[in-house]
Design an enzyme around this catalytic site. Structure first.
Site, PDB file in Angstrom:
ATOM      1  N   THR A 163      -2.019  -9.886   8.464  1.00  0.00           N
ATOM      2  CA  THR A 163      -2.122 -11.307   8.064  1.00  0.00           C
ATOM      3  C   THR A 163      -2.518 -12.216   9.236  1.00  0.00           C
ATOM      4  O   THR A 163      -3.378 -13.091   9.066  1.00  0.00           O
ATOM      5  CB  THR A 163      -0.789 -11.782   7.449  1.00  0.00           C
ATOM      6  OG1 THR A 163      -0.447 -10.882   6.403  1.00  0.00           O
ATOM      7  CG2 THR A 163      -0.895 -13.188   6.888  1.00  0.00           C
ATOM      8  N   HIS A 210       6.188  -2.219   9.849  1.00  0.00           N
ATOM      9  CA  HIS A 210       5.124  -2.878   9.080  1.00  0.00           C
ATOM     10  C   HIS A 210       5.374  -4.382   9.069  1.00  0.00           C
ATOM     11  O   HIS A 210       6.451  -4.849   9.432  1.00  0.00           O
ATOM     12  CB  HIS A 210       5.104  -2.344   7.638  1.00  0.00           C
ATOM     13  CG  HIS A 210       4.397  -1.031   7.520  1.00  0.00           C
ATOM     14  ND1 HIS A 210       3.180  -0.902   6.908  1.00  0.00           N
ATOM     15  CD2 HIS A 210       4.737   0.198   7.966  1.00  0.00           C
ATOM     16  CE1 HIS A 210       2.797   0.361   6.970  1.00  0.00           C
ATOM     17  NE2 HIS A 210       3.730   1.054   7.613  1.00  0.00           N
ATOM     18  N   ASP A 214      -3.883   3.284   5.495  1.00  0.00           N
ATOM     19  CA  ASP A 214      -2.637   2.518   5.408  1.00  0.00           C
ATOM     20  C   ASP A 214      -2.178   2.349   3.954  1.00  0.00           C
ATOM     21  O   ASP A 214      -2.991   2.070   3.071  1.00  0.00           O
ATOM     22  CB  ASP A 214      -2.941   1.143   6.036  1.00  0.00           C
ATOM     23  CG  ASP A 214      -1.716   0.337   6.341  1.00  0.00           C
ATOM     24  OD1 ASP A 214      -0.682   0.923   6.675  1.00  0.00           O
ATOM     25  OD2 ASP A 214      -1.806  -0.912   6.246  1.00  0.00           O
ATOM     26  N   SER A 219       3.044  -9.398  11.397  1.00  0.00           N
ATOM     27  CA  SER A 219       2.706 -10.828  11.484  1.00  0.00           C
ATOM     28  C   SER A 219       3.932 -11.689  11.221  1.00  0.00           C
ATOM     29  O   SER A 219       4.668 -11.449  10.260  1.00  0.00           O
ATOM     30  CB  SER A 219       1.635 -11.179  10.444  1.00  0.00           C
ATOM     31  OG  SER A 219       0.495 -10.386  10.633  1.00  0.00           O
TER      32      SER A 219
END
Ligand code: G3H
Ligand code: ZN
Length: 298
Positions: A246, A221, A89, A224
């Protein structure tokens, strides 16, 4: 006989059937345990990811081997191949990318978003060339996130408009690179706001990007903190992978802190860390249900 789908097969299926596959990041075996157990119990295809800092901590070879060990174990339990894929990532270093490709990562996310569009294109082409040697899938990025997982914003987070992905940049980038898998910025960012949910995604922008680039698999992306309804809408508009980190880190840390506070005498790691594992498992299950990937293993 059931088909043993590779990652591209699953992305195609996700697009066709209107779900997304979660990518959940980890930097130790306890987090990974919580993630894979959640996906296995819900019979969901799964992508696990390691950022450069996570790779640094865990070691690239260890990450590959841990994931491979889980894949063998869960394949045995399932009685057919368990679709577990490992993504490098936000990779930027070509040396690390090369190592990941040759050591067994399934996917590489090349994050060239900090570069000019032209330079990003040049570097992405280099990554595509390296990855093609092992038929590893490349996720590129157009638009900037410029933020980091684990950040808890005390104030309302304001996204700079210049960071958002421009539909014309995507058209150019995709045409010139031939890339099929792309992360875009539609108002998402890494980390979460302390109060309430993150600001709404710019769904209209995604619609425009998506309309002009019908054959591209899009990645969201900063999963969270995004309002759940927005995640669902983004999936309808072509997002096939959503990344979370997160939320998992928060759940893991909170659960372990609570346990150690309640039982300060407890020093057996497998006891207090297990609270973290269970907390991650709970969050991952909720996210899998949100993305609609439960029961999607072929
Ligand atoms: O690449 C990883 C993700 O984009 C995670 O973002 O920490 O905001 O969930 P997040
Ligand atoms: Zn990210």
């Amino acid at each position: 006989m059931k088909k043993n789908l590779k990652i591209e097969g699953y992305l195609k299926r996700a697009r066709k059937e209107g779900f997304a596959i979660g990518q959940f990041n980890f930097s130790n075996s306890d987090q990974l345990k919580g993630i894979v157990e959640a996906a296995f119990e819900l019979r969901s295809p799964l992508i696990v990811g390691t950022s450069p800092a996570e790779v640094n901590y865990l070691g690239l070879e260890i990450a590959v081997n841990l994931v491979a060990a889980w894949k063998v174990k869960l394949t045995k339990r399932l009685g057919r191949s368990f679709p577990l894929f490992l993504n490098l990532d936000h990779a930027r270093d070509l040396k690390v990318i090369k190592e990941a490709v040759f050591r067994g990562y399934d996917m590489i996310h090349f994050d060239g978003s900090f570069l000019s569009l032209k330079k990003n294109l040049q570097e992405t082409k280099k990554v595509l060339k390296i990855a093609s040697q092992k038929k590893v899938l490349v996720e590129a990025e157009v638009g900037q996130l410029g933020t980091e997982s684990s950040t808890i914003y005390k104030e309302k987070f304001m996204i700079q408009d210049s960071f958002l992905t421009k539909p014309e940049d995507v058209e150019y980038f995709v045409r010139e690179s031939g890339v099929k898998f792309l992360a875009v910025n539609i108002g998402n960012f890494h980390g979460v706001q302390k109060i309430g949910k993150n600001p709404h995604l710019r769904i209209e922008l995604l619609k425009e990007i998506s309309r002009k680039n019908q054959n591209i698999y899009f990645v969201l992306h900063g999963g969270s903190g995004i309002p759940f309804q927005d995640v669902k809408e983004a999936i309808k508009q072509g997002m096939v992978k959503v990344n979370f980190n997160t939320d998992l880190r928060l759940a893991f840390a909170k659960a372990i802190l609570k346990e150690l506070k309640e039982k300060p005498e407890e020093i057996a790691p497998y006891k207090y860390l297990n609270q973290g594992v269970l907390a991650i498992k709970k969050v991952v299950k909720e996210r899998i249900k949100l993305l609609g990937s439960a029961g999607k293993i072929v």
